[in-house]
Each structure stands twice: as C-alpha cells, then as structure tokens.
Design a protein around this motif. Sequence first.
Motif, PDB file in Angstrom:
ATOM      1  N   VAL A 143      -3.639   6.803  28.049  1.00  0.00           N
ATOM      2  CA  VAL A 143      -4.044   8.089  27.485  1.00  0.00           C
ATOM      3  C   VAL A 143      -3.052   9.165  27.924  1.00  0.00           C
ATOM      4  O   VAL A 143      -2.553   9.944  27.113  1.00  0.00           O
ATOM      5  CB  VAL A 143      -5.485   8.464  27.918  1.00  0.00           C
ATOM      6  CG1 VAL A 143      -5.821   9.888  27.515  1.00  0.00           C
ATOM      7  CG2 VAL A 143      -6.488   7.482  27.330  1.00  0.00           C
ATOM      8  N   ALA A 144      -2.745   9.222  29.214  1.00  0.00           N
ATOM      9  CA  ALA A 144      -1.838  10.240  29.747  1.00  0.00           C
ATOM     10  C   ALA A 144      -0.431  10.117  29.159  1.00  0.00           C
ATOM     11  O   ALA A 144       0.199  11.121  28.824  1.00  0.00           O
ATOM     12  CB  ALA A 144      -1.784  10.155  31.267  1.00  0.00           C
ATOM     13  N   ASN A 147      -0.483  11.294  25.289  1.00  0.00           N
ATOM     14  CA  ASN A 147      -1.260  12.498  25.023  1.00  0.00           C
ATOM     15  C   ASN A 147      -0.574  13.376  23.968  1.00  0.00           C
ATOM     16  O   ASN A 147       0.570  13.783  24.138  1.00  0.00           O
ATOM     17  CB  ASN A 147      -1.421  13.264  26.334  1.00  0.00           C
ATOM     18  CG  ASN A 147      -2.244  14.511  26.204  1.00  0.00           C
ATOM     19  OD1 ASN A 147      -2.623  14.920  25.110  1.00  0.00           O
ATOM     20  ND2 ASN A 147      -2.523  15.136  27.321  1.00  0.00           N
ATOM     21  N   GLN A 149      -2.078  16.253  22.954  1.00  0.00           N
ATOM     22  CA  GLN A 149      -2.726  17.553  23.074  1.00  0.00           C
ATOM     23  C   GLN A 149      -1.702  18.625  23.404  1.00  0.00           C
ATOM     24  O   GLN A 149      -0.832  18.430  24.245  1.00  0.00           O
ATOM     25  CB  GLN A 149      -3.793  17.492  24.169  1.00  0.00           C
ATOM     26  CG  GLN A 149      -4.562  18.783  24.323  1.00  0.00           C
ATOM     27  CD  GLN A 149      -5.799  18.591  25.158  1.00  0.00           C
ATOM     28  OE1 GLN A 149      -6.654  17.807  24.789  1.00  0.00           O
ATOM     29  NE2 GLN A 149      -5.901  19.303  26.251  1.00  0.00           N
TER      30      GLN A 149
END
Length: 163
Positions: A143-144, A147, A149
């Motif tokens: 996820v990191a 990412n 976002q």
Amino acid sequence: MSEVKPLTGGCQCGAVRYRVRGEVGYPHLCHCRMCQKASGNFFLPLIGAAKKDFEWTRGEPSWFHSSRPVRRGFCQACGTPLAFDTIGGDHIAFTHGSLDDVAAVVPIEQSGVEGRVPFYAALFSLRESQSNRDDLPGGIDDVASSNCQHPDHDTQTWPRRNS
C-alpha cells in the motif's frame, strides 16, 4: 491584528484543491441522515468559511443537489466529498477531513443529533490496533509503495510525474 494563516486542502487524488484565507467558523460533526449518505459514514465533519475567503486552487468540484437549497461538491475523479453549499448564501462549508492539516481546526458542536447512530458513544471503547493490512497480498508495504494519494500540501503539478 494578526493575519490568519491560510488553510489548504483537497481531494484524495489531488484533482481538486482549495484554500481558505480568513476566519473559519462552526466546525461541527453533522449526524443527519443526508450527511451520513453524502459521506458514506456515521457523520460528516464540516467547517464554514465566507465564500469571499474560499477559493478552488486546482480544478473544480462536481456538484450534486441533495435538496432544493443545498448542493454538495465532490471530486469527479476520486469521489472525495469536499463541500456543502447553500445556494445563494455567502458561506460555504468544506469537509474537515479534506484539510491538509486536519488537527488545525477543532470541532465545537455536534448537529443533527436526531440522526446519530445508536452505537456512536460505544465507538470510543472499541479495541484499537495499528494498520497492518495483512489481508492484502503485499500488506501495508505494498500500500505504502503504490500510494496514489495526493500529499497533504499544495503541489505545482499532479499527478506526480515519473522521471
């Protein structure tokens, strides 16, 4: 008189960004059913600002008229709820969670409490744990590392360009 530090924020993907220059008011948690539906959550934290002090700095939200007098702004690309706007009013409310610094403003009230979910008070006694996401194939590291976002600050360009 000291100058108020501008607040910035935006959607998850970075397509829509805003800035608030000036005082903000009535930071609150709204528990009404319409705000629950608009946020997909138990309540919707909102903060008010004079429209003259609020500007969209990247992109524009799409709008959904949730009632005759109210429209709600959201990012068309990622779906992030961003604003609550009373048509013809001189103030706009923006979503607290879309701020780059969420802790910069503290809620002062809960409204629409007639719609508050019965288990709300019990939420704070639930067991707590850190995110490990072992339910995902690559876990939290995957996820990191992938990412998408937008960071919690203004950027010159977005999405990030690969070199």
